[in-house]
Write an enzyme that holds these catalytic residues in place. Structure first.
Site, PDB file in Angstrom:
ATOM      1  N   LYS A  64       2.832   9.179   8.815  1.00  0.00           N
ATOM      2  CA  LYS A  64       2.118   8.690  10.010  1.00  0.00           C
ATOM      3  C   LYS A  64       2.803   9.092  11.332  1.00  0.00           C
ATOM      4  CE  LYS A  64      -0.858   5.400   7.925  1.00  0.00           C
ATOM      5  NZ  LYS A  64      -0.569   4.696   6.685  1.00  0.00           N
TER       6      LYS A  64
ATOM      7  N   ASP B 171       9.233   2.159   1.625  1.00  0.00           N
ATOM      8  CA  ASP B 171       8.113   2.936   2.143  1.00  0.00           C
ATOM      9  C   ASP B 171       7.989   2.581   3.619  1.00  0.00           C
ATOM     10  OD1 ASP B 171       5.667   3.844   3.016  1.00  0.00           O
ATOM     11  OD2 ASP B 171       4.560   3.280   1.197  1.00  0.00           O
TER      12      ASP B 171
ATOM     13  N   PHE C 262       0.864  -1.191   0.000  1.00  0.00           N
ATOM     14  CA  PHE C 262       0.000   0.000   0.000  1.00  0.00           C
ATOM     15  C   PHE C 262       0.893   1.231   0.000  1.00  0.00           C
ATOM     16  CE2 PHE C 262      -2.233   3.485   2.092  1.00  0.00           C
ATOM     17  CZ  PHE C 262      -3.404   3.517   1.362  1.00  0.00           C
TER      18      PHE C 262
HETATM   19  C1  LIG Z   1      -0.694   5.156   5.292  1.00  0.00           C
HETATM   20  C2  LIG Z   1       0.312   4.749   4.316  1.00  0.00           C
HETATM   21  C3  LIG Z   1       0.554   5.511   3.147  1.00  0.00           C
HETATM   22  C4  LIG Z   1      -0.257   6.729   2.793  1.00  0.00           C
HETATM   23  O1  LIG Z   1      -0.137   7.763   3.718  1.00  0.00           O
HETATM   24  P1  LIG Z   1      -1.189   8.989   3.679  1.00  0.00           P
HETATM   25  O2  LIG Z   1      -0.705   9.907   4.751  1.00  0.00           O
HETATM   26  O3  LIG Z   1      -2.529   8.395   3.962  1.00  0.00           O
HETATM   27  O4  LIG Z   1      -1.134   9.583   2.337  1.00  0.00           O
HETATM   28  C5  LIG Z   1       1.559   5.079   2.289  1.00  0.00           C
HETATM   29  N1  LIG Z   1       2.282   3.985   2.559  1.00  0.00           N
HETATM   30  C6  LIG Z   1       2.095   3.244   3.671  1.00  0.00           C
HETATM   31  C7  LIG Z   1       2.964   2.064   3.921  1.00  0.00           C
HETATM   32  C8  LIG Z   1       1.088   3.589   4.576  1.00  0.00           C
HETATM   33  O5  LIG Z   1       0.870   2.837   5.659  1.00  0.00           O
END
Ligand SMILES: *Cc1c(COP(=O)(O)O)cnc(C)c1O
Length: 392
Positions: A243, A214, A129
């Protein structure tokens, strides 16, 4: 209060959240919730921590915004802190995780344009994701998203997670980077194998392509180390954070090694890059995580919780208890995740079910053993009810 003025994007419970403190949230009706979701791994220091209140009060009295056309003091200090704590040399700040990933995607394409004859493809993992902008949705390997919002951004190839042969086969002269989460969060807490990550690093070096982690969900202590890459003994070329870095304040970052400082003026930017309030908050949050060694605390608390859950394998039929630090999940014997999460909420516990058979536990990093015990009492009650065939 009417809810019909909010554009529909998600099924939400009726509760309206009003106040938070530490591990707890309260709604407008005065119901209290023990929060084991923590804003989806966001509220690393719990709700309304003194560090954030103080940083906001002090910074908002000094400078709220001076335009992204200028450096500002907290921006420089925060970038210095992040580069000192990690293996990276340069930082680009954003507000959301998706924005940090967009930035990483653009930087990888820029690298491909300069160093690999215009290679632009980025290989990502199925079950991953990366966000909800068009490019990050295109990067995300989620089959349900495949038909949405056509045409997607081209240039993304998805391969099975933890499968080095599939990755090797996917690399071509069009490839500029491999991007993945060291632990897939939204995908249900799938931990990358150490041998897989080591082989990815080798593959990238051999082919001259970039390795992007990521770490938006795994970064800043969540997995029991400050950054998840430290578990693997390899260094990515680019890393994204979001986050937990802002503890609830909108803040994200892309970090890169010096040799990938490749953008020309104007190719990347944003009105709120290096926004002073966000910078002051980020600096305060990261300082707390480091000075209180919340990474080690997350490791200990995660270990305690997993041990407790092990004992429930036979009793409640749960299995595949997995994760690192305080990024934990387990599988349910039936697809009852949503009903369980709703039943927990009725009993004053917030817990997340990212898919019908999975429960994920991502509390603030300040969680104590007593909080975990309290959470387990509610979870046990709900499991008992479910076992006895009572409606949840
Ligand atoms: C939450 C998340 C995102 C997206 O972050 P947003 O602040 O919602 O745009 C991208 N990558 C990972 C692994 C995430 O957990």
């Amino acid at each position: 209060m009417s809810k019909t003025t909010i554009l529909f994007t998600a099924h939400r419970p009726e509760a309206v959240m009003e106040r938070g403190e530490g591990m707890y949230l309260w709604d407008t009706e005065g119901h209290e919730y023990l929060d084991f979701i923590g804003g989806w791994a966001v509220n690393s220091l719990g709700h309304c921590p003194a560090a954030i209140q103080q940083a906001l009060a002090e910074q908002s009295a000094k400078l709220v915004c001076a335009s992204p056309g200028f450096y500002n003091k907290p921006m420089l200090e925060f970038a210095e802190q992040l580069t000192a704590l990690s293996c990276f040399d340069r930082v680009f700040f954003g507000s959301t995780g998706a924005e940090a990933n967009e930035s990483a995607i653009k930087l990888a394409r820029k690298y491909g344009a300069i160093h690999r004859n215009g290679a632009y493809e980025i290989i990502t993992a199925l079950g991953g994701f990366h966000g909800r902008t068009l490019a990050t949705m295109s990067a995300t390997g989620k089959p349900q998203w495949e038909p949405l919002f056509a045409p997607k951004i081209p240039g993304f190839v998805h391969v099975p997670f933890n499968d080095i042969d599939a990755m090797r086969q996917a690399v071509s002269e069009r490839t500029c980077a491999i991007m993945l989460e060291p632990v897939q969060g939204e995908g249900g807490v799938n931990v990358a194998d150490p041998a897989y990550v080591a082989a990815l690093r080798e593959l990238c070096d051999e082919q001259g392509i970039l390795l992007i982690f990521d770490e938006i969900q795994t970064g800043l202590g969540r997995t029991g180390k400050l950054f998840a890459y430290e578990h693997y003994g390899v260094e990515p070329d680019i890393m994204t954070l979001g986050k937990g870095i802002g503890g609830g304040f909108p803040l994200s970052a892309m970090l890169a090694k010096e040799q990938y400082n490749l953008f020309e003026a104007g190719e990347q930017g944003g009105t709120y890059t290096g926004q002073p309030l966000a910078m002051a908050v980020g600096k305060a949050v990261v300082s707390e995580i480091v000075s209180r060694d919340l990474s080690s605390h997350a490791d200990r608390m995660g270990g305690y919780l997993k041990e407790k859950l092990q004992a429930w394998q036979e009793r409640f039929g749960i299995c595949r208890i997995r994760g690192l630090g305080l990024l934990i999940a387990f599988d349910l014997p039936t697809p009852s995740g949503k009903a369980m999460a709703e039943a927990c909420m009725k009993h004053g516990l917030l817990i997340n079910s990212p898919s019908p058979t999975v429960i994920r536990i991502i509390p603030p990093l300040i969680v104590t053993q007593e909080d975990i015990d309290r959470m387990l009492v509610v979870l046990e009650q709900v499991f008992q009810q479910s076992k006895q065939g009572q409606a949840l």
